[in-house]
Design an enzyme around this catalytic site. Structure first.
Site, mmCIF file in Angstrom:
data_model
loop_
_atom_site.group_PDB
_atom_site.id
_atom_site.type_symbol
_atom_site.label_atom_id
_atom_site.label_comp_id
_atom_site.label_asym_id
_atom_site.label_seq_id
_atom_site.Cartn_x
_atom_site.Cartn_y
_atom_site.Cartn_z
ATOM 1 N N LYS A 13 0.816 -1.218 0.000
ATOM 2 C CA LYS A 13 0.000 0.000 0.000
ATOM 3 C C LYS A 13 0.850 1.269 0.000
ATOM 4 C CE LYS A 13 -1.124 -0.138 4.949
ATOM 5 N NZ LYS A 13 0.123 -0.843 5.272
ATOM 6 N N ARG A 160 14.763 -3.790 7.815
ATOM 7 C CA ARG A 160 14.292 -3.066 9.003
ATOM 8 C C ARG A 160 13.930 -4.042 10.115
ATOM 9 N NH1 ARG A 160 9.869 0.759 6.321
ATOM 10 N NH2 ARG A 160 8.561 -0.650 7.489
HETATM 11 P P1 AMP Z 1 4.204 1.190 8.490
HETATM 12 O O1 AMP Z 1 5.419 1.768 7.869
HETATM 13 O O2 AMP Z 1 2.927 1.887 8.084
HETATM 14 O O3 AMP Z 1 4.088 -0.301 8.297
HETATM 15 O O4 AMP Z 1 4.314 1.440 10.082
HETATM 16 C C1 AMP Z 1 5.393 0.918 10.828
HETATM 17 C C2 AMP Z 1 5.016 0.848 12.314
HETATM 18 O O5 AMP Z 1 4.673 2.172 12.781
HETATM 19 C C3 AMP Z 1 3.790 0.005 12.649
HETATM 20 O O6 AMP Z 1 4.098 -1.376 12.786
HETATM 21 C C4 AMP Z 1 3.330 0.628 13.958
HETATM 22 O O7 AMP Z 1 4.145 0.215 15.033
HETATM 23 C C5 AMP Z 1 3.602 2.107 13.729
HETATM 24 N N1 AMP Z 1 2.441 2.804 13.148
HETATM 25 C C6 AMP Z 1 2.331 3.376 11.910
HETATM 26 N N2 AMP Z 1 1.117 3.923 11.727
HETATM 27 C C7 AMP Z 1 0.427 3.693 12.877
HETATM 28 C C8 AMP Z 1 -0.886 3.989 13.305
HETATM 29 N N3 AMP Z 1 -1.762 4.640 12.512
HETATM 30 N N4 AMP Z 1 -1.250 3.607 14.560
HETATM 31 C C9 AMP Z 1 -0.389 2.953 15.374
HETATM 32 N N5 AMP Z 1 0.851 2.622 15.025
HETATM 33 C C10 AMP Z 1 1.274 2.979 13.786
#
Ligand code: AMP
Length: 214
Positions: A13, A160
């Site tokens: 996404k 990561r």
């Molecule tokens: P992503 O890059 O969107 O996969 O986000 C990486 C990490 O950031 C996730 O595994 C969560 O720990 C945290 N994170 C990102 N967006 C959110 C959100 N809207 N609510 C809570 N945690 C978030």
């Protein structure tokens, strides 16, 4: 145009959100990117968020909601925006709806990029991120020109912590429990659109453009 991208971690996404943002000339707001920038810059928010992120857990709603609501009220968001990684829980979705309703606005589309868990685990173990600028690659599907070197800034590419297999399993569990209910939430609001995320990323993009129109 206000768009929410839904989908499991690793469903692609983020890549689609960037392409849509570019095509439609709207900002791409990624909460994951905002949190990672905070970690890199050593902020208090970054330090708090990191303890959750490294374990594959969601950052608490109260750390994230105001951040996003402030962000989409900036001038560059007047034509719309694409939210990537937010909302991730029903309370976040409700907070977003309330904040938008207060200014007489609403979300236009919630696009769910569907990918089964088995594909996600295979994909994420091959993901690499640049330590310098955060650009992401995949060793098979989107390889950098030179191994382990970022095409954009020349920085080193790493797996990561939150893409490591044990963390991915945890994140998928968290996704099914806390984020998947949003699919019904937006279906009930009649703005849910589903696309097959297992096909080539250009075809996923074409399917999304078809939904959004020219
Ligand atoms: P992503 O890059 O969107 O996969 O986000 C990486 C990490 O950031 C996730 O595994 C969560 O720990 C945290 N994170 C990102 N967006 C959110 C959100 N809207 N609510 C809570 N945690 C978030």
């Amino acid at each position: 145009m206000k768009i929410i991208m839904l989908g499991a971690p690793g469903a692609g996404k983020g890549t689609q959100a960037k392409m849509i943002a570019e095509k439609y000339g709207i900002p791409h707001i990624s909460t994951g990117d905002i949190l990672r920038a905070n970690i890199k810059n050593g902020t208090e928010l970054g330090a708090k968020a990191k303890t959750y992120m490294d374990q594959g857990l969601l950052v608490p709603d109260d750390l994230i909601v105001d951040l996003v609501i402030d962000r989409f009220q900036s001038d560059d968001c007047k034509k719309g925006y694409i939210l990537d990684g937010f909302p991730r829980t029903i309370p976040q979705a409700e907070a977003l709806d309330q904040a938008l309703a207060a200014i007489g606005e609403n979300v236009d589309y919630a696009i769910n990029v569907e990918v089964p868990d088995e594909n996600i685990i295979r994909r994420m173990s091959g993901r690499r991120a640049c330590v310098g600028c955060g650009a992401t690659y995949h060793i098979v599907y989107n390889a950098p020109k030179e191994e382990n070197k970022c095409d954009v800034c020349g920085g080193e590419l790493i797996l990561r912590d939150d893409d490591k297999p044990e963390t991915v399993q945890k994140r998928l569990g968290v996704y099914h429990e806390q984020t998947q209910p949003l699919i019904n939430y937006y279906d009930n609001k009649k703005i849910l659109k589903e696309v097959d995320g297992t096909v080539d990323m250009k075809d996923v993009f074409a399917a999304i453009c078809n939904i959004l129109g020219e």
